[in-house]
Structures are given as structure tokens and as C-alpha cells.
Write an enzyme that holds these catalytic residues in place. Structure first.
Site, PDB file in Angstrom:
ATOM      1  N   GLU A   1       9.129   7.379 -17.896  1.00 49.71           N
ATOM      2  CA  GLU A   1       7.759   7.874 -18.085  1.00 49.71           C
ATOM      3  C   GLU A   1       7.210   7.441 -19.436  1.00 49.71           C
ATOM      4  O   GLU A   1       6.049   7.073 -19.573  1.00 49.71           O
ATOM      5  CB  GLU A   1       7.720   9.403 -17.972  1.00 49.71           C
ATOM      6  CG  GLU A   1       7.908   9.899 -16.548  1.00 49.71           C
ATOM      7  CD  GLU A   1       8.016  11.416 -16.493  1.00 49.71           C
ATOM      8  OE1 GLU A   1       6.973  12.075 -16.501  1.00 49.71           O
ATOM      9  OE2 GLU A   1       9.148  11.933 -16.455  1.00 49.71           O
TER      10      GLU A   1
ATOM     11  N   LYS B   1      15.134  21.344 -12.915  1.00 56.42           N
ATOM     12  CA  LYS B   1      14.498  20.045 -13.146  1.00 56.42           C
ATOM     13  C   LYS B   1      15.377  19.053 -13.883  1.00 56.42           C
ATOM     14  O   LYS B   1      16.110  19.394 -14.796  1.00 56.42           O
ATOM     15  CB  LYS B   1      13.209  20.232 -13.966  1.00 56.42           C
ATOM     16  CG  LYS B   1      12.085  20.902 -13.228  1.00 56.42           C
ATOM     17  CD  LYS B   1      11.499  20.061 -12.098  1.00 56.42           C
ATOM     18  CE  LYS B   1      10.624  18.945 -12.629  1.00 56.42           C
ATOM     19  NZ  LYS B   1       9.416  19.461 -13.271  1.00 56.42           N
TER      20      LYS B   1
ATOM     21  N   HIS C   1       0.834  -1.225   0.000  1.00 54.45           N
ATOM     22  CA  HIS C   1       0.000   0.000   0.000  1.00 54.45           C
ATOM     23  C   HIS C   1       0.860   1.262   0.000  1.00 54.45           C
ATOM     24  O   HIS C   1       0.431   2.307   0.501  1.00 54.45           O
ATOM     25  CB  HIS C   1      -0.944   0.030   1.213  1.00 54.45           C
ATOM     26  CG  HIS C   1      -1.645  -1.261   1.462  1.00 54.45           C
ATOM     27  ND1 HIS C   1      -2.853  -1.581   0.885  1.00 54.45           N
ATOM     28  CD2 HIS C   1      -1.281  -2.342   2.199  1.00 54.45           C
ATOM     29  CE1 HIS C   1      -3.217  -2.795   1.265  1.00 54.45           C
ATOM     30  NE2 HIS C   1      -2.271  -3.293   2.064  1.00 54.45           N
TER      31      HIS C   1
ATOM     32  N   SER D   1      13.782  20.860 -18.052  1.00 54.32           N
ATOM     33  CA  SER D   1      12.555  21.595 -18.297  1.00 54.32           C
ATOM     34  C   SER D   1      12.905  22.882 -19.034  1.00 54.32           C
ATOM     35  O   SER D   1      13.956  23.466 -18.799  1.00 54.32           O
ATOM     36  CB  SER D   1      11.879  21.920 -16.966  1.00 54.32           C
ATOM     37  OG  SER D   1      11.033  23.039 -17.122  1.00 54.32           O
TER      38      SER D   1
END
Ligand code: ARG
Length: 469
Positions: free
Chosen positions: A298, A291, A164, A285
């Protein structure tokens, strides 16, 4: 040999038709834009068919020689990228046949004796897929070898195992990685299985009912390295279950890689900080200079959706089709090719990405001091001292609550404090409350103890070596 009959008209079946198709219909029905990828398989299949026809005296030895000569030229033209693909000739099969006839005349027109594009295309796809699967199996092996190297280096590295997404129990990072070895091992098995079922010869089924020529299908199967024949001509030309199975195996592989990607992304977040990923798999970025984004994992996660989509496309393509061949089946190729390409690129990039992971063992270790990762160990300790498990569970729950209240972890309690929760607790409790004690105690096949992780890795290396041989 020269062409002695009337000139071939623009379309192979033109004599039957009174008006040409519009440009739009031509474009809509053509597959040559994408099925030319199977050109070399098409030539291979045609050569095997022609050799069989000659061996069965259905065409002459001279015709076979002409076909072989013409096909050698065509292969060369394709490999050099100078073959003139023509939309008017609809697909890869007709393009090649037309060119063959232009090159060698009547022998080219005899090639299609006892054959249909229906059994031809079914053969080409199987040949193509067989090669694609072999490539994918090799790449899964590359990925796994790099994964095993990383797992071996971290057979002792402790991290929290989660359920979880809450800290559950200590595990080793090596053990965690080996879970992905197991997933991809089953994936590889599935691809081997798909290959086995796909590796049967459709040729000889002709359009749907077989052919009246005295053909020798075993001859063709041997020439093309098929394990056997498709046993029913109607099934052979129409079903694409092997392509569906391939996409299903691919969807599962991508699902596994997507899960790993999700973990890499999570671990790389500064909030977690368990790993860093080599710059070559990340991008910056355009607006936020600080970033470093994990773009590759991804995209793996994203491309999994695309592969799942192809699986759905093929299942849907098939479900309403009556026997035997229907043109619907032409739509099988793009999802199939795209899936093979996506899986191939993903594995290639992933194998390298595994080597670009920097493990931050201190951060993993630090995370273990939050979340009472050894609480279960304390309960098990009490059980071994004679408490029923449910009572032990309750005792530890109270201890955890007290620890939470005082902002400490369980091993930070003194013996006297721990004994307030249960008189069964003795000095030896600290052996099980430590991370190392917890890890070492799970010392059975499939457990996270470093010794077990090492033997799992050794076993995996043996399997991989055997597969390579
Ligand atoms: N381009 C077709 C395909 O991909 C080849 C088979 C065509 N057969 C036919 N009867 N129209 O399926």
C-alpha cells in the site's frame, strides 16, 4: 601555507553589500541543510579541478599539494560526522571552500580560479546522480532475480488472466509475473539511458560564458570519469533535464511497482485469496484483532504519488527559466534526492517481499472454474472446424448463457449437450476446454504456454547475467 591577505569576511561576496541578510532570508536561501549530501562529490570535483589548474600551470604544484592535503582532512571530518556545517556559508560548496581556506590558507582561495558555483553544482549533481543510478540498477537486478525465481516455480501454475477485472482466459502465474519482469527491464534501460546523457562534464563553463584561463576540460572529464563535455556553457550551468529524466524514469518504475502492489493487495484480500504475504511486510490493526494489512504494497502505491509529484516539481521548476543559471535551480535537489531515496528503499524492500509471497495455487485454480475462462478456446475450436469467427463467437455466447442458467462451467456439459450449440463440436472439444489445453495451445513467443514461460525466464536470466558482467 598561511593566509597572507585580509581576513575573509562573514560572507564570500560581502564587500559588495551594505547590510547583512536577515536570519529568515539566510535560512530561506541556504541549501546546506540538504546539499551537504553531495559533499564527497563536491570534493572529488574540486580535486579534479585543482589538478587540472596545476597541470595547466594556473596554480602552483605547492598550491595543489595544500589543496589535496586540506581536502583529505575535510573528507575525513565529514566521514566522521564532525565537520561543522554552517548556515552562514549557504551551501555545501562554500562550506567546504571556507574550511579549506581555514586549513591551508591562500591555496584554498585559489581553488575557485576559473570556476563558478554554477558549473560546480551542475557537476556535483551529475556525479551524485550517476552513483544513485548505479545503485538503483543493481537493485532492479536483485528484484528481477527474485521475481524470476518465483516465476520459474510457477511456470505451470494456472490462474485466471483478467481484463476489466473479469475472468478472461487462463494464464500461468509465471507468465503474469514475467509481465513485470518486462516492465522493469525497460525501466532499467531508461535509467541506463539517463546515465549516459547525464555523464557529461559541466565544469569549465564557469558562471555561464566559460573562462579566460587556459583550462583543459578533457583533463577534468577524464579525472571524473565523464564520457565527454557539455558542449555549451550556458546550457551546462542551467539545464536540469537529466534530473527531470531521472524522475520520469523513476515515476515509471514506481508506476510499475504500484501496479504490482495493487495486485498483491487484491490477491491477498480474503475474497480473492491467491497469495499470502510474509508477516514482516504487514501490520495489524489497533482495533480489529483479525486484521493483517498489506502495508508495504500500500505504501509503495502511495509513494508513487510522491515520486510523480517530484517529477512535476522539477518540470515546473524549469519551465519558466531564462538562460542561464537562476537560483530556482537550487530547488532541484530535494525532489531529486527524495526520488532516489524512495526508489532505492522501494526496490530494496520489494526484492525481499517477492521472496515472502506464498502462492495459493488451489485458489487460483478454483477461480478458473468461475467465469468461463475457456470460452475463447471453444470459439477458436469451432473456427478450426470451419466456422467463421463471428458465428463461432455467437455459438459460444449462447453456450455460456446456457451454462450460466444451469450453474455449470463449459467443460461440465456433456458432448451431446455441447453438440446442441453446434454440430461441428466433436469428442476432441474437451482437449481445448480444459485449462491445461488452453494454456498449452498458446505456444508462441510471448504466449502463456508453460514452455514459452520457461524460455522467457531462461532468456531473462541470460540478459541479467550479461548485465552483471
Ligand atoms: N546552492 C546553489 C545551487 O544549489 C549553488 C549555485 C549557486 N550559484 C549562484 N550563482 N548563486 O544551485
Amino acid at each position: 601555507m598561511t593566509d597572507t591577505s585580509t581576513p575573509q569576511s562573514a560572507k564570500t561576496w560581502s564587500a559588495r553589500f551594505s547590510e547583512p541578510v536577515s536570519d529568515l532570508v539566510k535560512r530561506y536561501t541556504a541549501s546546506v541543510g540538504f546539499d551537504q549530501r553531495m559533499a564527497l562529490q563536491d570534493i572529488r570535483g574540486s580535486l579534479a579541478h585543482a589538478r587540472m589548474l596545476a597541470s595547466c600551470s594556473i596554480i602552483s604544484r605547492e598550491d595543489l599539494a595544500d589543496i589535496e592535503r586540506g581536502m583529505a582532512t575535510i573528507r575525513d571530518e565529514i566521514e566522521r560526522g564532525v565537520f561543522a556545517w554552517n548556515l552562514d556559508d549557504e551551501d555545501v560548496h562554500l562550506n567546504i571552500e571556507k574550511r579549506l581556506t581555514a586549513l591551508v590558507g591562500d591555496a584554498g582561495k585559489r581553488l575557485h580560479t576559473g570556476r563558478s558555483r554554477n558549473d560546480q553544482v551542475a557537476t556535483d549533481i551529475r556525479l551524485w546522480l550517476r552513483d544513485a543510478i548505479d545503485g538503483i540498477l543493481g537493485l532492479i537486478g536483485d528484484f528481477q532475480r527474485n521475481l524470476l525465481d518465483l516465476a520459474e516455480r510457477h511456470a505451470d501454475t494456472a490462474m485466471p488472466g483478467f481484463t476489466h477485472l473479469q475472468v478472461a482466459q487462463p494464464v500461468t502465474f509465471g507468465h503474469h509475473l514475467m509481465a513485470y519482469y518486462e516492465m522493469t527491464r525497460r525501466d532499467a534501460e531508461r535509467f541506463v539511458d539517463v546515465r549516459r546523457r547525464a555523464n557529461r562534464l559541466p565544469l569549465g563553463s564557469a558562471a555561464l560564458a566559460g573562462t579566460s584561463y587556459p583550462i583543459d576540460r578533457q583533463f577534468v572529464a577524464r579525472e571524473l570519469g565523464f564520457d565527454g563535455l557539455c558542449a555549451n556553457s550556458l546550457d551546462a550551468v542551467s539545464d536540469r533535464d537529466f534530473a527531470i529524466e531521472f524522475c520520469a524514469a523513476s515515476a515509471l518504475l514506481m508506476t510499475h511497482l504500484s501496479r504490482l502492489s495493487e495486485e498483491l493487495i487484491l490477491w491477498m484480500s480474503p475474497r480473492v485469496g491467491f497469495i499470502d504475504l510474509a508477516d514482516r511486510f504487514c501490520t495489524g490493526s489497533s482495533i480489529m484483532p483479525q486484521k493483517k494489512n498489506p502495508d508495504v504494497p500500500e505504501l509503495v502505491r502511495g509513494k508513487t504519488g510522491r515520486v510523480n509529484g517530484s517529477l512535476m516539481a522539477l518540470l515546473t521548476l524549469m519551465k519558466g527559466q531564462p538562460l542561464a543559471y537562476n537560483k530556482d535551480n537550487q530547488e532541484d535537489k530535494e525532489p531529486l534526492f527524495d526520488t532516489a531515496d524512495t526508489v532505492t528503499d522501494t526496490l530494496r524492500i520489494y526484492a525481499d517481499m517477492i521472496t515472502g509471497i506464498t502462492v495459493k495455487a488451489d485458489a487460483m485454480r478454483g477461480a478458473l472454474s468461475q467465469g468461463y475462462a475457456t470460452a475463447t478456446d471453444l470459439a477458436d475450436y469451432l473456427v478450426k472446424k470451419g466456422a467463421p469467427f463471428r458465428d463461432a463467437h455467437e455459438v459460444v455466447a449462447r453456450a455460456v448463457r446456457a451454462a450460466e442458467g444451469s450453474g455449470r462451467d463449459l467443460p461440465q456439459f456433456s458432448l451431446a449437450e455441447l453438440r446442441e450449440f453446434s454440430h461441428l463440436i466433436g469428442e476432441d472439444v474437451f482437449e481445448v476446454l480444459t485449462v491445461e489445453g488452453s494454456l498449452a495451445s498458446r505456444n508462441h513467443a510471448g504466449g502463456t504456454a508453460p514452455a514459452q514461460v520457461r524460455s522467457a525466464i531462461a532468456l531473462a536470466r541470460r540478459d541479467l547475467g550479461a548485465n552483471q558482467a
